[in-house]
Design a protein around this motif. Sequence first.
Motif, PDB file in Angstrom:
ATOM      1  N   ILE A  80      -6.475  13.360  -9.329  1.00  0.00           N
ATOM      2  CA  ILE A  80      -5.404  12.627  -8.642  1.00  0.00           C
ATOM      3  C   ILE A  80      -6.038  11.815  -7.503  1.00  0.00           C
ATOM      4  CG2 ILE A  80      -3.523  14.248  -9.159  1.00  0.00           C
ATOM      5  CD1 ILE A  80      -3.828  15.076  -6.142  1.00  0.00           C
ATOM      6  N   CYS A  81      -5.229  10.993  -6.876  1.00  0.00           N
ATOM      7  CA  CYS A  81      -5.725  10.113  -5.820  1.00  0.00           C
ATOM      8  C   CYS A  81      -6.242  10.919  -4.617  1.00  0.00           C
ATOM      9  CB  CYS A  81      -4.596   9.187  -5.383  1.00  0.00           C
ATOM     10  SG  CYS A  81      -3.143  10.123  -4.895  1.00  0.00           S
ATOM     11  N   ARG A  82      -6.766  10.245  -3.629  1.00  0.00           N
ATOM     12  CA  ARG A  82      -7.424  10.966  -2.525  1.00  0.00           C
ATOM     13  C   ARG A  82      -6.531  11.177  -1.310  1.00  0.00           C
ATOM     14  NH1 ARG A  82     -11.274  10.342   1.795  1.00  0.00           N
ATOM     15  NH2 ARG A  82     -13.004  11.801   1.610  1.00  0.00           N
ATOM     16  N   PHE A  88      -0.065  -0.245  -1.974  1.00  0.00           N
ATOM     17  CA  PHE A  88       1.037   0.143  -1.084  1.00  0.00           C
ATOM     18  C   PHE A  88       0.946   1.570  -0.558  1.00  0.00           C
ATOM     19  CE2 PHE A  88       2.169   0.257  -5.577  1.00  0.00           C
ATOM     20  CZ  PHE A  88       2.448   1.595  -5.753  1.00  0.00           C
ATOM     21  N   CYS A  89       0.064   2.395  -1.156  1.00  0.00           N
ATOM     22  CA  CYS A  89       0.036   3.786  -0.675  1.00  0.00           C
ATOM     23  C   CYS A  89      -1.352   4.119  -0.137  1.00  0.00           C
ATOM     24  CB  CYS A  89       0.490   4.735  -1.788  1.00  0.00           C
ATOM     25  SG  CYS A  89       0.600   6.432  -1.230  1.00  0.00           S
ATOM     26  N   GLU A  90      -2.207   4.748  -0.971  1.00  0.00           N
ATOM     27  CA  GLU A  90      -3.571   4.997  -0.480  1.00  0.00           C
ATOM     28  C   GLU A  90      -4.226   3.650  -0.180  1.00  0.00           C
ATOM     29  OE1 GLU A  90      -5.916   7.841  -2.677  1.00  0.00           O
ATOM     30  OE2 GLU A  90      -7.742   6.675  -2.323  1.00  0.00           O
ATOM     31  N   ASP A 147       5.024  12.168  -7.621  1.00  0.00           N
ATOM     32  CA  ASP A 147       4.952  13.640  -7.630  1.00  0.00           C
ATOM     33  C   ASP A 147       3.918  14.162  -6.638  1.00  0.00           C
ATOM     34  OD1 ASP A 147       6.874  13.756  -9.515  1.00  0.00           O
ATOM     35  OD2 ASP A 147       5.525  14.118 -11.206  1.00  0.00           O
ATOM     36  N   VAL A 148       2.870  13.395  -6.434  1.00  0.00           N
ATOM     37  CA  VAL A 148       1.806  13.854  -5.527  1.00  0.00           C
ATOM     38  C   VAL A 148       2.366  14.033  -4.115  1.00  0.00           C
ATOM     39  CG1 VAL A 148      -0.404  13.219  -4.486  1.00  0.00           C
ATOM     40  CG2 VAL A 148      -0.002  12.754  -6.903  1.00  0.00           C
ATOM     41  N   ILE A 149       3.134  13.065  -3.675  1.00  0.00           N
ATOM     42  CA  ILE A 149       3.706  13.142  -2.331  1.00  0.00           C
ATOM     43  C   ILE A 149       4.768  14.242  -2.285  1.00  0.00           C
ATOM     44  CG2 ILE A 149       5.077  11.874  -0.609  1.00  0.00           C
ATOM     45  CD1 ILE A 149       2.306  10.775  -0.652  1.00  0.00           C
TER      46      ILE A 149
HETATM   47  S1  SF4 Z   1       1.686   6.556  -4.792  1.00  0.00           S
HETATM   48 FE1  SF4 Z   1       0.180   7.347  -3.329  1.00  0.00          FE
HETATM   49  S2  SF4 Z   1       0.191   9.539  -3.512  1.00  0.00           S
HETATM   50 FE2  SF4 Z   1       1.229   8.697  -5.303  1.00  0.00          FE
HETATM   51  S3  SF4 Z   1      -0.360   8.524  -6.864  1.00  0.00           S
HETATM   52 FE3  SF4 Z   1      -0.289   6.558  -5.788  1.00  0.00          FE
HETATM   53  S4  SF4 Z   1      -1.803   6.706  -4.160  1.00  0.00           S
HETATM   54 FE4  SF4 Z   1      -1.383   8.793  -4.876  1.00  0.00          FE
END
Ligand code: SF4
Length: 391
Positions: free
Chosen positions: A80-82, A247-249, A109-111
Amino acid sequence: MSEKSVKNIVAFCQGIFDDLNFTRAREWKAARPGRKVIGYMPVYVPREILHAAGMLPLGILGGGADMEVIHGDAYYQSYICRIPRSTIEMAITGRLDFLDGMMFPSICDVIRNLSGIWQILFKDKYVRYFDAPQNFKDEVGGVFYSNELRELRDGLGKLAGREITDEEIRRSIAVYNENRRWVNTVYDFRAAFPWKAPSAEVYLLMRAGMVLPPEEHTRLMQDYLAAAEAENRPMRDNCRVLLTGVFCEQPPLNLIKSLEISGCYIVDDDFLLVTRWLLSEVPTDGDPIGNLSRAFLHHSAQTAAKYEVDMAQKGSYLLDAIRRRSADGVIFAAPSFCDPALLDQPMMISRLEALKIPYITMQYAENSGQMQPIREQSGTFADSIKLWGAS
Ligand code: SF4
């Protein structure tokens, strides 16, 4: 050099960006007894309500390029992302110990899982998983979202030890209306004169807005614009690109710099969308909860971070931005394993291909170190646009 020169303003913003202990937010809190700071993850939370509660909304955007993640890896699988790992790392190592609460908007889902981990780890803190509607009818999604906003208002009210009044929310809406106006003015200025407002500078300026109170951030943007307008800088023979998926990481600052050095002026992007998620002024009279709800439902950016009900409209926001900014091409840059950005990409690409709009794709992590491949890829993209032109 004047105190408000571009160089000084950017150095000030860089200092905020580099400080993973959030000294300015800590100082803000310590300056008056009873003050509270609420952290929030990307992508969007109604900061107006936090501000109305007299609290400082603090954007938490991961640990960046240089922070070593040790504990965070134990909480998550490798695929998954960092950003969740580095955010956990920041929390466990005490960098977020001054926060009175934390908000997790429903982007993926990660958040969502991170909000659960937070509740287990920090039982005495206010933790709010903030759900956003995926139905945009006032009588369905609007009712749901208004209830979410009221629950948020009540929860923050309990934390503040007082009721948050309609009048306070109206005043905060006006503060953020003004902040968004200046954010948009900076974006318009960069699109018109990209050599005068390099994207790394604009990015740092917006990142400062994740930490500073909105009133201070607005003044900072005004100062930056005045200084950048007055400064003569050489115009490069760069092509104009739109950067999307970020928009996120957040990518490393070096990646943003590399894109411009290699020949691409970024004339629009989806960084830090919370600063311009709402596309029009939110009315400052009447029911403030209803006004915030309607703004979200009917006047918010249709990026990958928001569910699009009508498939025929999918990608229209991106195409409008390409036209409005006179972009020559698009760079899809997504964090590795980012479902929202990567699931959106094929649909966006099919729209671009139908119109023969050039694009490239790349993936990154917040701690990606090797910029040479990025420079080669974006440099070749820029050259191909200049040689053969955008269709
Ligand atoms: S939206 Fe953010 S937390 Fe969700 S998968 Fe993408 S980078 Fe990761």
